[in-house]
Design a protein around this motif. Structure first.
Motif, PDB file in Angstrom:
ATOM      1  N   UNK A 293      -6.018   3.744   2.026  1.00 52.35           N
ATOM      2  CA  UNK A 293      -5.981   3.069   3.315  1.00 52.35           C
ATOM      3  C   UNK A 293      -5.932   1.573   3.063  1.00 52.35           C
ATOM      4  N   UNK A 294      -4.746   0.983   3.219  1.00 52.65           N
ATOM      5  CA  UNK A 294      -4.587  -0.451   2.999  1.00 52.65           C
ATOM      6  C   UNK A 294      -5.021  -1.243   4.230  1.00 52.65           C
ATOM      7  N   UNK A 295      -5.617  -2.442   3.991  1.00 50.02           N
ATOM      8  CA  UNK A 295      -5.793  -3.122   2.701  1.00 50.02           C
ATOM      9  C   UNK A 295      -7.011  -2.597   1.948  1.00 50.02           C
ATOM     10  N   UNK A 296      -6.857  -2.341   0.667  1.00 53.03           N
ATOM     11  CA  UNK A 296      -7.970  -1.902  -0.171  1.00 53.03           C
ATOM     12  C   UNK A 296      -7.898  -2.660  -1.495  1.00 53.03           C
ATOM     13  N   UNK A 297      -9.013  -2.667  -2.200  1.00 51.97           N
ATOM     14  CA  UNK A 297      -9.087  -3.378  -3.469  1.00 51.97           C
ATOM     15  C   UNK A 297      -8.560  -2.497  -4.601  1.00 51.97           C
ATOM     16  N   UNK A 298      -8.132  -3.129  -5.684  1.00 44.74           N
ATOM     17  CA  UNK A 298      -7.607  -2.384  -6.836  1.00 44.74           C
ATOM     18  C   UNK A 298      -8.643  -1.402  -7.376  1.00 44.74           C
ATOM     19  N   UNK A 299      -9.889  -1.814  -7.407  1.00 45.42           N
ATOM     20  CA  UNK A 299     -10.943  -0.942  -7.941  1.00 45.42           C
ATOM     21  C   UNK A 299     -11.093   0.316  -7.102  1.00 45.42           C
ATOM     22  N   UNK A 300     -10.869   0.200  -5.797  1.00 40.50           N
ATOM     23  CA  UNK A 300     -10.956   1.374  -4.923  1.00 40.50           C
ATOM     24  C   UNK A 300      -9.840   2.368  -5.240  1.00 40.50           C
ATOM     25  N   UNK A 301      -8.667   1.844  -5.601  1.00 42.27           N
ATOM     26  CA  UNK A 301      -7.543   2.724  -5.944  1.00 42.27           C
ATOM     27  C   UNK A 301      -7.840   3.483  -7.231  1.00 42.27           C
ATOM     28  N   UNK A 302      -8.369   2.790  -8.222  1.00 44.43           N
ATOM     29  CA  UNK A 302      -8.730   3.450  -9.481  1.00 44.43           C
ATOM     30  C   UNK A 302      -9.804   4.506  -9.233  1.00 44.43           C
TER      31      UNK A 302
ATOM     32  N   UNK B 269      -0.620  -8.645   5.441  1.00 39.99           N
ATOM     33  CA  UNK B 269      -1.407  -7.574   4.845  1.00 39.99           C
ATOM     34  C   UNK B 269      -1.786  -7.943   3.418  1.00 39.99           C
ATOM     35  N   UNK B 270      -3.094  -8.047   3.141  1.00 41.44           N
ATOM     36  CA  UNK B 270      -3.575  -8.339   1.795  1.00 41.44           C
ATOM     37  C   UNK B 270      -5.030  -7.897   1.705  1.00 41.44           C
ATOM     38  N   UNK B 271      -5.559  -7.841   0.482  1.00 43.20           N
ATOM     39  CA  UNK B 271      -6.975  -7.532   0.301  1.00 43.20           C
ATOM     40  C   UNK B 271      -7.734  -8.818  -0.015  1.00 43.20           C
ATOM     41  N   UNK B 272      -9.041  -8.706  -0.190  1.00 42.47           N
ATOM     42  CA  UNK B 272      -9.851  -9.899  -0.424  1.00 42.47           C
ATOM     43  C   UNK B 272      -9.483 -10.595  -1.735  1.00 42.47           C
ATOM     44  N   UNK B 273      -9.118  -9.814  -2.742  1.00 41.92           N
ATOM     45  CA  UNK B 273      -8.759 -10.390  -4.037  1.00 41.92           C
ATOM     46  C   UNK B 273      -7.357 -11.001  -4.044  1.00 41.92           C
ATOM     47  N   UNK B 274      -6.558 -10.697  -3.031  1.00 41.20           N
ATOM     48  CA  UNK B 274      -5.195 -11.217  -2.971  1.00 41.20           C
ATOM     49  C   UNK B 274      -4.229 -10.544  -3.913  1.00 41.20           C
ATOM     50  N   UNK B 275      -4.577  -9.368  -4.439  1.00 40.16           N
ATOM     51  CA  UNK B 275      -3.714  -8.715  -5.425  1.00 40.16           C
ATOM     52  C   UNK B 275      -2.533  -7.985  -4.796  1.00 40.16           C
ATOM     53  N   UNK B 276      -2.633  -7.628  -3.514  1.00 40.23           N
ATOM     54  CA  UNK B 276      -1.542  -6.891  -2.889  1.00 40.23           C
ATOM     55  C   UNK B 276      -0.277  -7.744  -2.790  1.00 40.23           C
ATOM     56  N   UNK B 277      -0.435  -9.055  -2.740  1.00 44.53           N
ATOM     57  CA  UNK B 277       0.718  -9.948  -2.636  1.00 44.53           C
ATOM     58  C   UNK B 277       1.071 -10.594  -3.971  1.00 44.53           C
ATOM     59  N   UNK B 278       0.588 -10.021  -5.076  1.00 42.61           N
ATOM     60  CA  UNK B 278       0.988 -10.498  -6.406  1.00 42.61           C
ATOM     61  C   UNK B 278       2.349  -9.911  -6.767  1.00 42.61           C
ATOM     62  N   UNK B 279       3.297 -10.139  -5.888  1.00 43.10           N
ATOM     63  CA  UNK B 279       4.665  -9.646  -6.092  1.00 43.10           C
ATOM     64  C   UNK B 279       5.554 -10.502  -5.210  1.00 43.10           C
TER      65      UNK B 279
END
Length: 423
Positions: free
Chosen positions: A102-111, A304-314
């Motif tokens: 369920x986005x936005x979520x953190x990378x750790x949640x995906x793992x 759309x992004x997460x708190x760490x900003x990793x979703x937009x690292x592209x």
């Protein structure tokens, strides 16, 4: 591409027999260097879906019926259908398991979601064999923590299959460091290679699993059968590579493979004209973030992004349009075909539309953008919101994003005023 096609058409036999394979090897070497992978681990296929199909259709599922394919619910539709077909055609030898996000979520949640799915599979008496995941997911278009999930696959003893349909040329890749079990990425999206061309990476340790390309062709070597000699069949082209893997994939019949030969030229052009991969990736990523904010401001919404900003690292951003979906039956008969009710739980949902009209509204927006504004913007629904997925390519700048924001705002206002769901 036209030059390669002309050379092939002018003298087909000499070109295929004496020029094609040398040119192909040059492109394979160039893309291997870009991916930081050994030369003998990369071949070309027509697109990422072909690569995923090739890998899954070469898998041998155990007769004890315990094998399982894991994938996330953000899987590309065609690849999801391929998984369904593998389950259907295996007569029970393999099943599949969906990992919900369920986005936005953190990378750790995906793992963690992946690890939980592995444990659930084992508890259910299954054997998780392979997991499919993206570099950048398609819907929504966000960067996936593929490096961390690959590492989690290794820890769990599961094969990793990275679908990098959106990957090479957009996100920095180092396959020697990430070390997935399988990887495929379209070269015709972000690497500026003509359609259709994708690179398929299989490390040496797994090449014995890839028995055949699609379709099976001249490089295939059948296994010995008791009492029968291995068939020796003539090949119309030289199988000169010492690698069975390369011979298997380098020639699969008469096709226009000129896009494959363009890879080296594209990489060279990106270096000589655009300033190299680091400059390209930085420009695209920076433009996506700045441009995404401009579009969001025009629409009165957010990125759309997460708190760490990793979703937009592209080089992709996803911006919600200012209206959402409500379940059928929750709008009064008086308002049933009228847009204008404000969402109760989100101040940035300015209008709501009954779910029964959602497909029609999406189709109308896309068609209107193409027919009347001479552009295409990927419009999709996610969690009862319409989103625009916008790509920051090197030929765009901030003015293009300002224009996109104004255009999406105008089209959104027309959804309200023209009510295409009622026509």
């Amino acid at each position: 591409m036209r030059e390669y096609q002309d050379r092939a058409e002018a003298r087909p036999d000499p070109f295929i027999l004496y020029e094609y394979f040398d040119l192909l090897e040059q492109s394979q070497s160039a893309v291997a260097m870009l991916l930081e992978a050994p030369r003998e681990t990369v071949v070309f296929v027509s697109n990422a879906s072909m690569g995923v199909n090739t890998i899954l259709r070469n898998m041998m599922w155990d007769a004890d019926l315990k094998d399982e394919i894991l994938h996330f619910d953000t899987i590309y539709g065609g690849c999801g259908n391929t998984v369904d077909y593998m389950v259907e055609s295996s007569y029970g030898r393999v099943s599949s398991r969906v990992i919900h996000l369920s986005y936005p979520c953190e990378d750790s949640e995906i793992v963690t979601a992946f690890q939980d799915a592995v444990q659930a599979s084992i508890r259910d008496g299954k054997r998780p064999r392979i997991c499919i995941f993206d570099v950048v997911t398609s819907v929504p278009g966000v960067r996936f923590p593929f490096e961390a999930v690959t590492a989690a696959c290794k820890e769990a003893g599961i094969l990793s299959l990275i679908d990098g349909a959106q990957g090479i040329g957009m996100v920095g890749l180092n396959l020697s460091r990430t070390d997935p079990d399988f990887f495929v990425s379209n070269c015709h999206k972000w690497l500026h290679v003509p359609r259709g061309c994708a690179v398929l990476y299989v490390p040496l340790r797994n090449q014995h699993l890839m028995r055949s390309p699609l379709p099976t062709s001249h490089g295939f070597i059948s296994k010995p059968r008791p009492g029968q000699p291995v068939a020796q069949r003539n090949a119309p082209v030289p199988m000169k590579s010492p690698s069975h893997f390369l011979n298997n994939f380098n020639f699969v019949g008469t096709l226009d493979n000129s896009p494959y030969l363009c890879v080296k030229d594209s990489i060279q052009w990106r270096h000589d004209v655009l300033g190299g991969e680091d400059r390209i990736l930085a420009y695209q990523r920076d433009l996506a973030r700045k441009g995404g904010r401009l579009v969001a401001e025009a629409l009165g919404t957010w990125v759309l992004d997460n708190e760490a900003g990793t979703l937009t690292e592209c080089a992709m951003v996803n911006i919600p349009l200012p209206f959402g979906i409500v379940p059928d039956g929750t709008v009064s008969d008086e308002d049933r075909n009228r847009v204008g009710s404000r969402g109760e739980n989100d101040e940035q949902v300015h209008y709501v539309i009954p779910r029964e009209h959602a497909t029609k509204v999406t189709a109308w927006i896309k068609q209107t953008l193409m027919d009347e504004y001479n552009t295409f913007i990927m419009i999709y629904t996610y969690h009862d919101r319409w989103f625009a997925r916008i790509s920051a390519q090197v030929y765009l700048d901030e003015d293009d994003f300002r224009w996109a924001g104004m255009t999406l705002r105008a089209v959104s206002e027309r959804v309200v005023s023209e009510r295409p769901m009622c026509s």
